[in-house]
Design an enzyme around this catalytic site. Sequence first.
Site, PDB file in Angstrom:
ATOM      1  N   GLU A  12     -13.319 -46.852  -9.932  1.00 44.64           N
ATOM      2  CA  GLU A  12     -14.003 -46.455 -11.170  1.00 44.64           C
ATOM      3  C   GLU A  12     -13.984 -47.636 -12.132  1.00 44.64           C
ATOM      4  O   GLU A  12     -13.255 -47.668 -13.107  1.00 44.64           O
ATOM      5  CB  GLU A  12     -13.349 -45.237 -11.827  1.00 44.64           C
ATOM      6  CG  GLU A  12     -14.176 -44.678 -12.980  1.00 44.64           C
ATOM      7  CD  GLU A  12     -13.386 -43.861 -13.983  1.00 44.64           C
ATOM      8  OE1 GLU A  12     -13.503 -44.156 -15.195  1.00 44.64           O
ATOM      9  OE2 GLU A  12     -12.648 -42.954 -13.569  1.00 44.64           O
ATOM     10  N   ASP A 284     -10.301 -48.139 -14.292  1.00 45.57           N
ATOM     11  CA  ASP A 284     -11.137 -47.849 -15.464  1.00 45.57           C
ATOM     12  C   ASP A 284     -11.412 -49.145 -16.235  1.00 45.57           C
ATOM     13  O   ASP A 284     -11.486 -49.154 -17.450  1.00 45.57           O
ATOM     14  CB  ASP A 284     -10.490 -46.813 -16.369  1.00 45.57           C
ATOM     15  CG  ASP A 284     -11.499 -46.045 -17.225  1.00 45.57           C
ATOM     16  OD1 ASP A 284     -12.709 -46.322 -17.116  1.00 45.57           O
ATOM     17  OD2 ASP A 284     -11.068 -45.187 -18.015  1.00 45.57           O
TER      18      ASP A 284
END
Length: 321
Positions: A12, A284
Site C-alpha cells: 500500500e 503507507d
Amino acid sequence: MLAHRPFTIAIEEHYNDPELVAHFTGLDLLRPPEIERKLLDLGEVRLREMDEGAVDIQVLSHAGPTTQKLAPDVAVRMARLTNDRLAKSIFFMARDRFAGFAVLPTPAPEAAADELERCVTELGFKGAVVNGLTNGKFLDERQFWPIFARAEALDVPIYLHPALPSPDVEKIYYDGITDKFPEFRGPVWGFTAETATQAVRMVLSGALAEYPKLQLILGHLGEALPFMLWRIDDLLARPVSDGMTFSEIFRRNFHLTTSGNFSDTALACSIAEMGVDRILFSVDWPFASNKAGTDWVMRTSLSDADKARILGENARKLLKM
C-alpha cells in the site's frame, strides 16, 4: 536469527498523477509540501527510501480519492489515462522494483470492471484499489457487483482504502473537533470508521455470498475489525450467509496489511484472529517510513518463518508475483 532480511514487498504505497490530482477539490488537495513532493516521485527519492528500509518492491496505488468522486465519463477517461501512465512509469523507471494496483472508475461500474480486466491482462497490474465511497455510495450496493464478478473471475484482489468522509458525515461526526485536530476526520478515526463500515457491509449485503472467492484487502491491520470479530458474531447471533458466521466469511475473504499501524498488540490480535497467512506487509509510504515499518517487523517476537511470510511470501502468493 535471520542472517539477512527476507524479500520484502510493500503493497500500500502511494503516488500521485498530476493530471488526476487536477480533478481533486477541497480537503482532498491538502497535503504537506514534503508529502506531495514524495507522492510525485517515482524515481530517486522513492527508490532511495526503499533501499534505506530494505523494501524490495512497492506495489503502487494512487492516493485517494482517485476517480471515486468524479462524474462517470470523467472517471472512465481519467482512470484509463492514469493507469496507462503508471504502467509506463513502472516499465521505464524500475520494473524490477515496482508493481501496480489499478485506478477503477467506480462511478461507471461496468466500465470499471472492463478497466480492471484491461489493467490485469494488458498492463500486468496485480489488482485494484478503491478509495472510499463512490459519490456517497458504499461499494457493496448491487450496482457495483460487476466489479466483484470481474475481480473474482480474474482472481485478483481489491484493496478497500479510506478516503475523507462525505460532507454530511463530517458535519455530524467531526465538526467542532477538526479545527483543532484536523486528522480526526481522516487517519485518526474517520478513515477507520468508514472503511470498517464498508467491510462489514460487504459481508452483510450478501456480496461475498454471491462472489465467495473474491479477495479483499484492508489496511491499518484491519481497521480495528479483528478486535471486534467475536462481538460482531455474538450480537448478530445468526448465520449471515450459507450457514457461516460473520467472522468465518471475514477470514475467508479478507487480508490485512500493516500499513501505518506498526503496533505489536494490533499485530498479535490480527494474527490470532486471521492467521499469519492473511497478514501482508505495507508501509503507507510516504505517510509512514519504510525503515520504521521493516525495522518493526524484524523486532517483533515472531518466528523467522512468520516474518518472511508477512514481509513478502504472503504478497507473492496473493498477487502472483
